[in-house]
Write a protein that holds these residues in place. Structure first.
Motif, short mmCIF file in Angstrom:
data_model
loop_
_atom_site.label_atom_id
_atom_site.label_comp_id
_atom_site.label_asym_id
_atom_site.label_seq_id
_atom_site.Cartn_x
_atom_site.Cartn_y
_atom_site.Cartn_z
N LYS B 53 52.61 44.68 36.38
CA LYS B 53 52.50 42.56 36.22
C LYS B 53 53.10 41.97 35.16
N SER B 54 52.25 42.59 34.31
CA SER B 54 52.21 41.65 32.57
C SER B 54 54.25 42.04 32.32
N THR B 55 54.51 42.79 32.57
CA THR B 55 56.36 43.32 31.96
C THR B 55 56.89 42.34 32.91
N PHE B 97 48.06 33.78 27.86
CA PHE B 97 48.19 35.85 27.14
C PHE B 97 46.58 36.41 27.81
N GLN B 98 46.60 37.75 28.46
CA GLN B 98 45.46 38.04 28.64
C GLN B 98 44.47 38.74 27.46
N SER B 99 44.49 38.29 26.59
CA SER B 99 43.86 38.92 25.22
C SER B 99 43.38 37.45 24.33
N PHE B 174 49.73 32.46 33.77
CA PHE B 174 48.70 33.12 33.62
C PHE B 174 48.41 34.57 33.22
N ASP B 175 48.29 35.86 32.05
CA ASP B 175 47.99 36.93 32.02
C ASP B 175 46.41 37.30 32.71
N GLU B 176 46.24 38.13 33.87
CA GLU B 176 44.96 38.11 33.95
C GLU B 176 43.48 37.01 33.41
N PRO B 177 43.16 36.18 33.60
CA PRO B 177 42.83 35.14 33.33
C PRO B 177 41.24 35.27 33.07
MG LIG Z 1 48.76 44.09 32.60
#
Ligand SMILES: [Mg+2]
Ligand SMILES: Nc1ncnc2c1ncn2[C@@H]1O[C@H](COP(=O)(O)OP(=O)(O)O)[C@@H](O)[C@H]1O
Lengths: 384, 258
Positions: B53-55, B97-99, B174-177
C-alpha cells in the motif's frame, strides 16, 4: 525394534517405546522449560531412521509436569523430521495447549521472498553484489555531485532555498565548536614535526631550520590535512547521521513532496559551512602548529624566540599559505559531498544510519588523501 | 482477478492509474493496477500489511517511478512528465506520512511555515496567522513553539496534517493515518478528513487497514493482495463488505464480526 530409549535430565525426559511393529510411542515427562534447555532431535531422528517399518507415532504426556516454548519447539522440529520420512504423527496424546500452538505455527501464512535463490553470504555472491553496487553507484554519485554544483551555483546567484538560521547553526557547529580538538591535534603534530626534524638537523648544526620545516610543513600540507581529517570524523559523521535519520523518518520524502530539493535545503548549507570553516580552521591550525614548533625550539634546542620568528617570516611566502588554503577548500568540498551523499543514500533502519556514518567518514578520508596527493604533485610540477 | 465494477468516468478523473507495476529492483510488489480516483472522492487503498500500500502511495506522489505503466494527475502523464512539470503538479499535493515526518530540527510552527514560506508571497506575520489557524483546525493551538520530540504521537500526526494542509492542496494523501493512535484520536482524525473533504472539496487518498476508518470515510476503494500481487477488488467498501464475490475481501472487511 526392541530397544527402548530413555533420556533423562533433572528437568525434562522423554522415552521412545515400541507399541506395535509399526507404531512408536513417545512418553514425555518432567519439566520442559527454556531455562533447562531443549533436547536435540538428531539422535532421535537417527533412531527412527534405523526402523524402516515405522508407520505412525503417538504421544503420551501423562507424566508431563509443566511446559513452555521449549517443548513446542522440540516437538515441532521432531514432527517435521518424522513427517518428512512419511511417518504419521498423532498429536492427540499431547496437552491441548501444545496441540493448538503447533497447529497455529503450521497454519499461519509465512511469506518470504521467493527470489533469493543464492546463499546470502556466499563469497561469490558478495563479490558480485559489491561490484554491481559500485557499478550502479558511481553514476548516481556523479549525478549527485553535478546536482550539488548546480544548486551551489544557483545559491551564489542569489536563489537561496535554505533557511539562514540553519546555515548559522551549521557554521557554528563546524567552526568554533571544533577549535578545542583542532588546537590539541595541531599542537601535538607541530611538536612532533619540530622534534623529529630538529633531531636530524642538529646533526648538521642546522637547528634553526626547524622554523622552515615546521612553518612550511604545517602551512602547505599538514595544517589542512589534519583539519580535514578531524572535520571528517567530527562534522562529516554528524552530517551523515543527521541526514540519514531524516531519511529513516521520511523527512526527506516530505521535503520532496513540498517541491523542495533536499540538495538545496540540506546539502548546500552544509557545503557552504565546510567550505567557509575548514580554511579558517586550517589557518588556526597552522598558527598553533608553528607555536608548538617554537616551543620545542626554545625549550630543547636553545633557539631564541626572536630568531625563530625571524626565520619563519623569512621562509614564509604568500604562495605557501594559498596552497594550504586551496587544499582546505577542496577537503571541505570532499567531506560535505561524501557525508551528505551517504546520508541521502541511507536506508530506512537504524543499522543503515550507522553504515552511512561509517561510510561517510571512510569516503571523506579516502577522498582527502587522494586529492591531497594529486594536488601536491600538481603544485610541485607547477613549481608553486 | 475479480473486479467489482468501477464506473469508468475516465474523462474527469483526478488521478488515473494505468497498468501500473511497482517493483523494488526485480522484486515485484504489485502489478496490473488500473483504477481512477474522481475529484472529491475519499479513496481508500486497503490490504493486509506488507502488500504494497505504501509503495503504491509513493508512486502516486512521485517519490518512486513505476517499473511499468503510468499515473495521470488531471489527465497529465505525471510519471513521465518533465521534471519541472512534475514539481508543478506536486505542489497540489499534501502528504501525511506514516510516521508524521515532521522536521525534528524545527518547531511545530516552523514545520508548518516551511511550505508557506517556500511558495507564497506572504509576509512573516501573515504566515504566523495561517500557521495559527491551521494549528487551531487540528486542535493544537498551544503547541506552536514545541519541538516534535516534545509532543505525543497523536499530536505529531495532527501537526503533520496541519503541515500537509498548509497550502490548501487539491489532493491529500494519508499513509496509515490512524496507526499508533488511540480510538478516540483516530475517530477525530476521520472526522477531520470528512470535514476537509466536505468543506474544501479536497480529493483524499487514504492508505489504511483500519476497518472503522474504511467504513466511516471511504466512498471508493481498491483492495490489494500480497499473494496475487495485484488488486483483487475495487468499489465502495460498504458494498464490498457484503457483495464482493472474492472470499478474501469479504473476510478482511468482516473480520471484526467473527
Ligand atoms: Mg505501509
Ligand atoms: N525500500 C525497499 N526495498 C525493498 N523492498 C521494499 C522496500 N520497501 C518495502 N519493500 C517491500 O515491499 C513490500 C510492500 O511494502 P509496503 O508498501 O511498505 O507495504 P504496506 O505499506 O502495505 O505494509 C514489502 O514486501 C516490503 O518488504
Amino acid at each position: 525394534m526392541e530397544t527402548t530409549t530413555a533420556v533423562n535430565t533433572s528437568a525434562w525426559s522423554y522415552e521412545l517405546l515400541p507399541q506395535e511393529p509399526d507404531t512408536l510411542q513417545m512418553r514425555l515427562a518432567g519439566d520442559w522449560r527454556l531455562q533447562s534447555g531443549i533436547p536435540h532431535v538428531e539422535t532421535l531422528v537417527s533412531q527412527i531412521d534405523s526402523s524402516p517399518k515405522l508407520q505412525s507415532l503417538n504421544f503420551d504426556s501423562q507424566q508431563l509436569n509443566s511446559w513452555d516454548t521449549a517443548l513446542v519447539v522440540f516437538l515441532r522440529n521432531f514432527i517435521h523430521n518424522i513427517q518428512a520420512r512419511g511417518i504419521h504423527a498423532d498429536l492427540s496424546g499431547l496437552p491441548a495447549g501444545v496441540q493448538r500452538l503447533l497447529n497455529l505455527a503450521e497454519t499461519a501464512p509465512s511469506r518470504g521472498r521467493d527470489d533469493e535463490m543464492f546463499e546470502k553470504d556466499s563469497l561469490l555472491n558478495h563479490v558480485g553484489e559489491t561490484t554491481l553496487e559500485f557499478w550502479y553507484g558511481a553514476p548516481k554519485a556523479l549525478n549527485f555531485i553535478g546536482d550539488c554544483g548546480i544548486a551551489l551555483f544557483n545559491t551564489l546567484r542569489g536563489r537561496v532555498r535554505f533557511r539562514r538560521v540553519d546555515l548559522g547553526l551549521l557554521l557554528q557547529g563546524a567552526g568554533p565548536q571544533a577549535l578545542p580538538i583542532v588546537s590539541l591535534i595541531s599542537f601535538l603534530v607541530g611538536l612532533i614535526l619540530a622534534y623529529m626534524g630538529a633531531a636530524q638537523l642538529a646533526m648538521f648544526g642546522a637547528q634553526i631550520y626547524i622554523a622552515d620545516l615546521v612553518g612550511i610543513g604545517m602551512v602547505r600540507e599538514i595544517g589542512a590535512l589534519m583539519t580535514g581529517v578531524i572535520i571528517a570524523g567530527r562534522t562529516g559523521a554528524a552530517y551523515a547521521a543527521e541526514i540519514g535519520t531524516m531519511q529513516v523518518n521520511e523527512e526527506i520524502d516530505a521535503l520532496k513532496t513540498f517541491g523542495i530539493s533536499p540538495i538545496d535545503f540540506l546539502v548546500v548549507p552544509r557545503l557552504l559551512a565546510l567550505v567557509l570553516m575548514i580554511p579558517l580552521l586550517t589557518l588556526y591550525a597552522d598558527l598553533v602548529g608553528i607555536l608548538a614548533g617554537l616551543a620545542v625550539a626554545v625549550t630543547i634546542f636553545d633557539i631564541s624566540a626572536f630568531e625563530y620568528y625571524v626565520q619563519t617570516l623569512r621562509t614564509m611566502e604568500m604562495s605557501h599559505v594559498l596552497v594550504g588554503l586551496s587544499k582546505a577548500v577542496v577537503y571541505g568540498i570532499c567531506i560535505a559531498i561524501a557525508s551528505c551523499l551517504r546520508g541521502i543514500q541511507c536506508g530506512r533502519s537504524s543499522a543503515a544510519v550507522g553504515q552511512a556514518t561509517t561510510s561517510a567518514v571512510v569516503t571523506s578520508i579516502v577522498f582527502i588523501v587522494i586529492t591531497a596527493s594529486i594536488m601536491t604533485i600538481i603544485y610541485q610540477k607547477l613549481g608553486i | 482477478m475479480q473486479q467489482v465494477a468501477i464506473a469508468p468516468q475516465v474523462n474527469n478523473a483526478h488521478i488515473e492509474v494505468c497498468d501500473l507495476t511497482a517493483a523494488y529492483g526485480d522484486y515485484i510488489v504489485q502489478q496490473y493496477l488500473n483504477f481512477s480516483i474522481q475529484r472529491g472522492d475519499i479513496f481508500i487503498i486497503m490490504g493486509g500489511s506488507g502488500c504494497g500500500k505504501s509503495t503504491i502511495l509513493r508512486h502516486l506522489i512521485g517519490l518512486q517511478e513505476p517499473a511499468k505503466g503510468e499515473v495521470f494527475i488531471n489527465q497529465v502523464n505525471f510519471s513521465h512528465a518533465p521534471h519541472n512539470q512534475q514539481e508543478q503538479i506536486k505542489r497540489s499535493f499534501g502528504v501525511l506520512f506514516q510516521s508524521g515526518a515532521l522536521f525534528s530540527a524545527m518547531t511545530v510552527a516552523e514545520n508548518i511555515a516551511l511550505p508557506l514560506s517556500e511558495y507564497s508571497i506572504l509576509s512573516k506575520s501573515d504566515i504566523r496567522d495561517v500557521v495559527d489557524y491551521k494549528l487551531a483546525l487540528v486542535g493544537l493551538a498551544g503547541c506552536a513553539d514545541l519541538y516534535p520530540a516534545e509532543i505525543s504521537g497523536g499530536m505529531r500526526k495532527r501537526a503533520a496534517l496541519a503541515r500537509a494542509m498548509a497550502l490548501d492542496p487539491e489532493i491529500l494523501f494519508f499513509d496509515e493515518p490512524s496507526a499508533g493512535l488511540d480510538p478516540v484520536s483516530s475517530r477525530r482524525l476521520d472526522e477531520l478528513i470528512l470535514e476537509l473533504n466536505a468543506s474544501l472539496g479536497t480529493t483524499i487518498v487514504v492508505v489504511t487497514h483500519e476497518l472503522a476508518s474504511i467504513f466511516a470515510i471511504g466512498n471508493n476503494s481498491i483492495f490489494l493482495d500480497a499473494e496475487a500481487k495485484t488488486m483483487i477488488a475495487s468499489g465502495n467498501p460498504r458494498q464490498l463488505k457484503n457483495e464482493c464475490p472474492d472470499e478474501r475481501v469479504r473476510a478482511f472487511l468482516n473480520r471484526g464480526e467473527l
